[in-house]
Design an enzyme around this catalytic site. Sequence first.
Site, PDB file in Angstrom:
ATOM      1  N   CYS A  43      48.546  25.002  68.530  1.00  0.00           N
ATOM      2  CA  CYS A  43      50.035  25.566  67.439  1.00  0.00           C
ATOM      3  C   CYS A  43      50.742  25.704  65.769  1.00  0.00           C
ATOM      4  O   CYS A  43      52.068  26.371  65.690  1.00  0.00           O
ATOM      5  CB  CYS A  43      51.182  24.399  68.283  1.00  0.00           C
ATOM      6  N   HIS A  44      49.839  25.260  65.700  1.00  0.00           N
ATOM      7  CA  HIS A  44      49.548  25.438  64.032  1.00  0.00           C
ATOM      8  C   HIS A  44      49.169  26.894  64.065  1.00  0.00           C
ATOM      9  O   HIS A  44      49.435  27.437  62.890  1.00  0.00           O
ATOM     10  CB  HIS A  44      48.479  24.852  63.441  1.00  0.00           C
TER      11      HIS A  44
ATOM     12  N   GLU B  94      40.721  26.001  58.900  1.00  0.00           N
ATOM     13  CA  GLU B  94      39.777  27.638  60.083  1.00  0.00           C
ATOM     14  C   GLU B  94      39.803  28.871  58.808  1.00  0.00           C
ATOM     15  O   GLU B  94      39.316  29.459  59.041  1.00  0.00           O
ATOM     16  CB  GLU B  94      40.849  27.927  60.838  1.00  0.00           C
TER      17      GLU B  94
ATOM     18  N   TYR C  58      56.349  33.597  66.593  1.00  0.00           N
ATOM     19  CA  TYR C  58      57.127  33.202  67.516  1.00  0.00           C
ATOM     20  C   TYR C  58      57.684  34.154  68.419  1.00  0.00           C
ATOM     21  O   TYR C  58      57.373  34.154  69.382  1.00  0.00           O
ATOM     22  CB  TYR C  58      57.876  32.277  67.222  1.00  0.00           C
TER      23      TYR C  58
ATOM     24  N   ASN D 245      54.761  20.428  71.638  1.00  0.00           N
ATOM     25  CA  ASN D 245      53.200  20.662  72.427  1.00  0.00           C
ATOM     26  C   ASN D 245      52.685  19.315  72.779  1.00  0.00           C
ATOM     27  O   ASN D 245      52.702  18.983  71.726  1.00  0.00           O
ATOM     28  CB  ASN D 245      52.672  21.547  71.582  1.00  0.00           C
TER      29      ASN D 245
END
Lengths: 188, 153
Positions: free
Chosen positions: A156-157, A183, A125, A148
């Site tokens: 945003c993950h 991912e 952040y 978001n």
Amino acid sequence: MTNVPLELDTHFRAAAAEEGLLDVAYDLVESPLGDLFVGVSDRGLCVISYEADPDAEVERLARNFGSRVLRSPRPVDPARRQLDEYFGGERRRFELDVDLRLARDFGRTVLEELGRVPFGEVTTYGALAAKAGKPKAARAVGTIMNRNPVPIVLPCHRVVGANGSLVGYAGGLERKETLLRLEGAILA
Amino acid sequence: MERVRIPPFESFYEDHKDPVFAHLRRLLGQGAEDAFQETFLRALRAYPELRNGRHLRAWVFTIATRIAIDETRRRRPTGELPEVAVEDGLPPHAELGPMTDELPPKERAAVVLRYGFDLPYDEIAAALGSSEDAARQAASSGVRRLRERSKQS
């Protein structure tokens, strides 16, 4: 009463979009994280929402984007295809226009920066706040992530706490973890 | 009069698509499909200009009826018109379209549905979203207005 044949209904919904008469076209998109409510305006993707109550979502879109909100699958197809590819491990970058008209000033800058965080990596952040020009605004960035409008596509993950903890996710921490695992950002 | 909020088009469409389609089927039989699509595309075009959500049902039925009248006229050019039984010597339905252009929308719809398409008052009431009495009244005051107008000209 004679009900509208499904084919005619489908045809009208497609024609409405084709003629450019909609403020927002939306549809539900199936995903491993559950059905996603996905909306597209003339400027691009304007909403992805988990576990949406469609009626409430439609009301909200009508307030924010204009009253001509209609379920119409075709305009949503490009987003649907890319989301399918992403979840199928065949896509690392989304090539979709995003409509950020509701985001202003710092919020918009942060979301634009967020779009540059690459697949499979995480940031914090604080780091995102710094990139957007306000290094001390980590908390504000948390709020912006929480709101978001298009999660997954604006990732945003991929934003976590300074100590590596996942912190929070509007769609629930479980989904955040699933996305990061998909991912390869979480190995364990 | 108090304003009623305009709903999102999706809910307006879901609320009205079946009754509008049934209405068009009654007026046009086969071929109601094109008129249906045209009705809601026209409604969609005009939607942002709407200021009050109070008479949405009468509004969309008026659009549909107007489209059905045009379609009927297109199908049967004047001269080939079948004789339609009409009260008070009113002309058959294809003529009613242009004649009633100047009437207030509700009266126009009531007159055309009653004398042009020969619908019973309960169906006209359903189409206009009003009571049967109100439908009867709209048709009769429409006819009165037409008579007065034809005396003047």
